[in-house]
Design a protein around this motif. Sequence first.
Motif, PDB file in Angstrom:
ATOM      1  N   ILE A   1     -49.824  15.611  -2.111  1.00 33.04           N
ATOM      2  CA  ILE A   1     -50.535  14.359  -2.356  1.00 33.04           C
ATOM      3  C   ILE A   1     -51.911  14.666  -2.923  1.00 33.04           C
ATOM      4  O   ILE A   1     -52.523  15.677  -2.575  1.00 33.04           O
TER       5      ILE A   1
ATOM      6  N   VAL B   1     -48.885   6.463  -2.370  1.00 31.30           N
ATOM      7  CA  VAL B   1     -48.339   6.680  -1.037  1.00 31.30           C
ATOM      8  C   VAL B   1     -49.341   6.425   0.078  1.00 31.30           C
ATOM      9  O   VAL B   1     -48.985   6.501   1.253  1.00 31.30           O
TER      10      VAL B   1
ATOM     11  N   SER C   1     -48.456  10.638  -4.866  1.00 32.75           N
ATOM     12  CA  SER C   1     -47.475  11.713  -4.969  1.00 32.75           C
ATOM     13  C   SER C   1     -46.400  11.209  -5.927  1.00 32.75           C
ATOM     14  O   SER C   1     -45.484  10.477  -5.519  1.00 32.75           O
TER      15      SER C   1
ATOM     16  N   GLY D   1     -38.686   9.113   1.225  1.00 28.30           N
ATOM     17  CA  GLY D   1     -40.098   8.811   1.194  1.00 28.30           C
ATOM     18  C   GLY D   1     -40.401   7.577   0.368  1.00 28.30           C
ATOM     19  O   GLY D   1     -39.502   6.923  -0.168  1.00 28.30           O
ATOM     20  N   PRO D   2     -41.683   7.225   0.226  1.00 30.93           N
ATOM     21  CA  PRO D   2     -42.062   6.029  -0.539  1.00 30.93           C
ATOM     22  C   PRO D   2     -41.471   6.053  -1.942  1.00 30.93           C
ATOM     23  O   PRO D   2     -41.454   7.089  -2.604  1.00 30.93           O
TER      24      PRO D   2
ATOM     25  N   LEU E   1     -43.115  13.021   3.045  1.00 25.32           N
ATOM     26  CA  LEU E   1     -42.488  12.728   1.754  1.00 25.32           C
ATOM     27  C   LEU E   1     -41.192  13.515   1.646  1.00 25.32           C
ATOM     28  O   LEU E   1     -41.176  14.670   1.251  1.00 25.32           O
TER      29      LEU E   1
ATOM     30  N   ARG F   1     -39.673  14.372  -7.131  1.00 22.59           N
ATOM     31  CA  ARG F   1     -40.603  14.662  -6.037  1.00 22.59           C
ATOM     32  C   ARG F   1     -40.003  15.637  -5.028  1.00 22.59           C
ATOM     33  O   ARG F   1     -40.676  16.566  -4.577  1.00 22.59           O
TER      34      ARG F   1
ATOM     35  N   ASP G   1     -45.291   5.972  -6.736  1.00 23.99           N
ATOM     36  CA  ASP G   1     -46.247   7.081  -6.828  1.00 23.99           C
ATOM     37  C   ASP G   1     -47.374   6.940  -5.815  1.00 23.99           C
ATOM     38  O   ASP G   1     -47.860   7.931  -5.274  1.00 23.99           O
TER      39      ASP G   1
END
Length: 224
Positions: A44, A25, A60, A19-20, A15, A204, A23
């Motif tokens: 996470i 993941v 996350s 990252g994604p 992350l 994040r 929320d």
Amino acid sequence: MPVEPAPTRWSFPALDQDGPPDDLVGLGADLEAGTLLSAYRAGIFPMPVGVAGEPMHWFSPVRRAVLPLDGMRISRSLRRSVRDFEIRVDTAFEDVVDGCADLERDSGWIDADIRAAYLRLHELGWVHSVEAWRGGELAGGLYGVAIGGLFAGESMFHRERDASKVALAGLVDLLSDEHADARVLDTQWVTPHLASLGVVEIPRADYLARLRAALRLPLPAAFA
């Protein structure tokens, strides 16, 4: 001191800035102690969706909720309530989890698998309860994962007015040692109730940077 469990056989996504975007993941894996600790160390956490047969969901948040230890808002009425309760640590862990899992509560998510997994982590020394007692009775409390300077709050409950807030204030006191500036009190997502107590959102990436620094710290004395 906590006992390190066997390492997980699962891997979690990296992350970083790229990252994604959501929320959520990850899906699947298990709730073994090593898996849970690996997840928290990566920023996470798990949460079931309450649908039979659905895999575990791992989150996350893009906007992570944290409570700055010098930023908790304590009203005059809460300050009076604090004097009415006794704060204890880990004297009624199962009762706290069961209070948080009460099926009569709205948005309950603590199922039998989650309960068993966190009880196991508690037995290994990684999960702790902070409890508000009055008149010899458990009035409220919270529980969460403590790794170094991270306390990842999982859930809280009350049976008497202000008891969960008093437990949170007690937790802030327990974390407010010489490392307080670098400790992280994670509440996952912000709610209007948590915002009223001083919880704020951070990106994040900022959370992960703070997490990496916090993991290098010693546990607070209350949890060591």
